[in-house]
Design a protein around this motif. Structure first.
Motif, PDB file in Angstrom:
ATOM      1  N   UNK A   1      -5.828   2.183   7.969  1.00 21.29           N
ATOM      2  CA  UNK A   1      -5.069   1.060   7.410  1.00 21.29           C
ATOM      3  C   UNK A   1      -4.894  -0.095   8.404  1.00 21.29           C
ATOM      4  N   UNK A   2      -5.683  -0.076   9.492  1.00 19.98           N
ATOM      5  CA  UNK A   2      -5.506  -1.093  10.521  1.00 19.98           C
ATOM      6  C   UNK A   2      -5.558  -2.510   9.990  1.00 19.98           C
ATOM      7  N   UNK A   3      -6.463  -2.771   9.083  1.00 29.10           N
ATOM      8  CA  UNK A   3      -6.611  -4.128   8.549  1.00 29.10           C
ATOM      9  C   UNK A   3      -5.457  -4.508   7.624  1.00 29.10           C
ATOM     10  N   UNK A   4      -4.781  -3.511   7.071  1.00 28.53           N
ATOM     11  CA  UNK A   4      -3.673  -3.800   6.153  1.00 28.53           C
ATOM     12  C   UNK A   4      -2.341  -3.982   6.884  1.00 28.53           C
TER      13      UNK A   4
ATOM     14  N   UNK B   1       1.477  -3.455  13.413  1.00 25.63           N
ATOM     15  CA  UNK B   1       0.438  -3.100  14.377  1.00 25.63           C
ATOM     16  C   UNK B   1       1.014  -2.920  15.771  1.00 25.63           C
ATOM     17  N   UNK B   2       1.928  -3.802  16.157  1.00 22.90           N
ATOM     18  CA  UNK B   2       2.575  -3.671  17.471  1.00 22.90           C
ATOM     19  C   UNK B   2       3.419  -2.408  17.538  1.00 22.90           C
ATOM     20  N   UNK B   3       4.138  -2.100  16.465  1.00 24.91           N
ATOM     21  CA  UNK B   3       4.966  -0.901  16.438  1.00 24.91           C
ATOM     22  C   UNK B   3       4.108   0.358  16.558  1.00 24.91           C
ATOM     23  N   UNK B   4       2.958   0.365  15.891  1.00 22.76           N
ATOM     24  CA  UNK B   4       2.055   1.514  15.971  1.00 22.76           C
ATOM     25  C   UNK B   4       1.481   1.650  17.378  1.00 22.76           C
ATOM     26  N   UNK B   5       1.088   0.524  17.983  1.00 24.74           N
ATOM     27  CA  UNK B   5       0.560   0.561  19.356  1.00 24.74           C
ATOM     28  C   UNK B   5       1.618   1.075  20.333  1.00 24.74           C
ATOM     29  N   UNK B   6       2.856   0.637  20.154  1.00 29.40           N
ATOM     30  CA  UNK B   6       3.930   1.082  21.040  1.00 29.40           C
ATOM     31  C   UNK B   6       4.170   2.582  20.887  1.00 29.40           C
ATOM     32  N   UNK B   7       4.117   3.076  19.658  1.00 30.00           N
ATOM     33  CA  UNK B   7       4.313   4.504  19.418  1.00 30.00           C
ATOM     34  C   UNK B   7       3.221   5.314  20.110  1.00 30.00           C
ATOM     35  N   UNK B   8       1.975   4.910  19.934  1.00 29.99           N
ATOM     36  CA  UNK B   8       0.861   5.632  20.553  1.00 29.99           C
ATOM     37  C   UNK B   8       0.977   5.594  22.072  1.00 29.99           C
ATOM     38  N   UNK B   9       1.386   4.449  22.621  1.00 32.12           N
ATOM     39  CA  UNK B   9       1.514   4.306  24.072  1.00 32.12           C
ATOM     40  C   UNK B   9       2.564   5.269  24.634  1.00 32.12           C
ATOM     41  N   UNK B  10       3.692   5.397  23.955  1.00 31.57           N
ATOM     42  CA  UNK B  10       4.732   6.315  24.423  1.00 31.57           C
ATOM     43  C   UNK B  10       4.252   7.766  24.332  1.00 31.57           C
ATOM     44  N   UNK B  11       3.597   8.105  23.241  1.00 29.78           N
ATOM     45  CA  UNK B  11       3.091   9.468  23.080  1.00 29.78           C
ATOM     46  C   UNK B  11       2.045   9.797  24.141  1.00 29.78           C
ATOM     47  N   UNK B  12       1.234   8.827  24.502  1.00 36.79           N
ATOM     48  CA  UNK B  12       0.202   9.047  25.513  1.00 36.79           C
ATOM     49  C   UNK B  12       0.815   9.263  26.894  1.00 36.79           C
ATOM     50  N   UNK B  13       1.985   8.732  27.137  1.00 32.98           N
ATOM     51  CA  UNK B  13       2.667   8.967  28.421  1.00 32.98           C
ATOM     52  C   UNK B  13       3.287  10.359  28.485  1.00 32.98           C
TER      53      UNK B  13
ATOM     54  N   UNK C   1       0.856  -1.189   0.000  1.00 34.30           N
ATOM     55  CA  UNK C   1       0.000   0.000   0.000  1.00 34.30           C
ATOM     56  C   UNK C   1       0.894   1.242   0.000  1.00 34.30           C
ATOM     57  N   UNK C   2       0.954   1.916  -1.139  1.00 31.26           N
ATOM     58  CA  UNK C   2       1.828   3.087  -1.268  1.00 31.26           C
ATOM     59  C   UNK C   2       1.369   4.233  -0.376  1.00 31.26           C
ATOM     60  N   UNK C   3       0.038   4.416  -0.231  1.00 32.55           N
ATOM     61  CA  UNK C   3      -0.459   5.499   0.612  1.00 32.55           C
ATOM     62  C   UNK C   3      -0.099   5.272   2.069  1.00 32.55           C
ATOM     63  N   UNK C   4      -0.161   4.010   2.513  1.00 31.40           N
ATOM     64  CA  UNK C   4       0.227   3.681   3.885  1.00 31.40           C
ATOM     65  C   UNK C   4       1.700   4.014   4.104  1.00 31.40           C
TER      66      UNK C   4
END
Length: 344
Positions: free
Chosen positions: A213-216, A222-234, A155-158
């Motif tokens: 793009x969650x399904x893609x 997906x784990x890397x994205x979750x980890x990024x969001x978790x750090x930003x939320x802290x 997915x080029x847009x992703x």
């Protein structure tokens, strides 16, 4: 998410107003701001004395000097009372039963453990600047991990959106980390650097990638994205906590400084009321009547406590205005936000 849709990371670029105005409100030393404001007060009083017809004669023949300094004396005493109120406000945050103190302690320890787990270290840093620096540095690393995880995606847009988020975040994290390096708490440097990390927009951008793009995404991405969001939320509550501590620190400094200059200001007002005789100062200096110069100088000294209060409150109010929201909310008017689709 094109470049035109991404707001600037620096607060000074996002906030309205000229760079000079924001420098005076935020970065300038408060004593320097106080000095500039006092210079303006003195200059305006002199200019008014020069422009007003028969200003010196009015001062000599009326009771305007007594009336002015009586009001300033009352205002100074009221200001000292306000300082005591501010001190009580700060102290009220620190006083409490042992159970309340234990709850605060447990909350702080739990948060530090959460951060330590996210930044992959046994113990999170103790210094505020290094604590925030660790969070922004790890956020940059997680963004790089996410970019690497989607590097093979079809997915080029992703790939494009992740690359844009990763580039923006790592560049912002490096700049903020450099500003936080060796910054000492108590100076404005820690809060100033933290304000330039636009974490709320980055949370919004990361969650929007997940929505679109969650399904893609494979498990690694997906784990890397979750980890990024978790750090930003802290980072959000950490910044707010240190911002609150800085405000308390600043209010304590403000209280001490106002108390220190209030006695000279009171003495100046009392002397001008009790002993100053406007008729005893004839003549001019640089074309300005001596009595006008003396009254302008004494008035400037008498308002020093108020001007110091103004200098500090300007910065506290400016920081508060631009950090009212915690999390991915954008309160200012902007064209840089693409709304999330809402079908209901």
């Amino acid at each position: 998410m094109s470049d035109g849709e991404t707001p600037s990371d620096r607060l000074r670029d996002r906030a309205a107003g000229s760079r000079l105005k924001l420098w005076l409100l935020l970065d300038a030393d408060r004593w320097l701001v106080t000095g500039l404001l006092l210079a303006v007060v003195f200059a305006v009083l002199l200019a008014a004395g020069m422009v007003a017809p028969d200003a010196a004669e009015t001062l000599r023949t009326s009771d305007s000097v007594d009336t002015l300094f009586q009001a300033l004396l009352t205002a100074t005493i009221t200001g000292v009372t306000l300082v005591l109120t501010l001190n009580q406000l700060v102290l009220s945050q620190e006083l409490g039963a042992v159970g309340d103190q234990q709850e605060r302690m447990m909350g702080a320890m739990e948060f530090r453990e959460d951060v330590a787990a996210r930044i992959d270290t046994p113990v999170s840093p103790a210094r505020p600047s290094q604590f925030l620096r660790a969070l922004v540095t790890v956020a940059g690393e997680r963004a790089a991990d996410l970019r690497q995880a989607v590097g093979e995606s079809a997915d080029a847009e992703l790939r494009e959106e992740v690359a844009e988020l990763s580039d923006s975040l790592t560049e912002n994290a490096d700049r903020v980390a450099a500003g936080l390096d060796n910054a000492q708490f108590g100076a404005f440097d820690v809060v100033s650097s933290a304000l330039d990390f636009n974490y709320s927009w980055k949370i919004f951008a990361a969650r929007r990638i997940d929505e679109r793009y969650g399904e893609a995404l494979d498990s690694e991405a997906s784990d890397a994205l979750d980890e990024l969001i978790a750090v930003l939320k802290l980072f959000g509550p950490a910044r707010e906590h240190f911002k609150t501590l800085y405000f308390q620190w600043d209010l304590i400094n403000l209280s001490r400084q106002i108390l220190a200059v209030s006695v000279p200001a009171l003495l100046v007002s009392a002397v001008m009321m009790a002993f100053f005789d406007p008729t005893a100062y004839p003549g001019t200096v640089f074309g300005i009547e001596w009595v006008v110069v003396l009254v302008a100088a004494a008035t400037t000294l008498a308002v020093v406590p108020f001007v110091i209060l103004l200098a500090y409150v300007m910065r506290i109010a400016t920081v508060t205005k631009h950090t009212l929201s915690i999390g991915p909310f954008i309160l200012r008017e902007t064209d840089d936000v693409t709304e999330v689709e809402w079908d209901r």
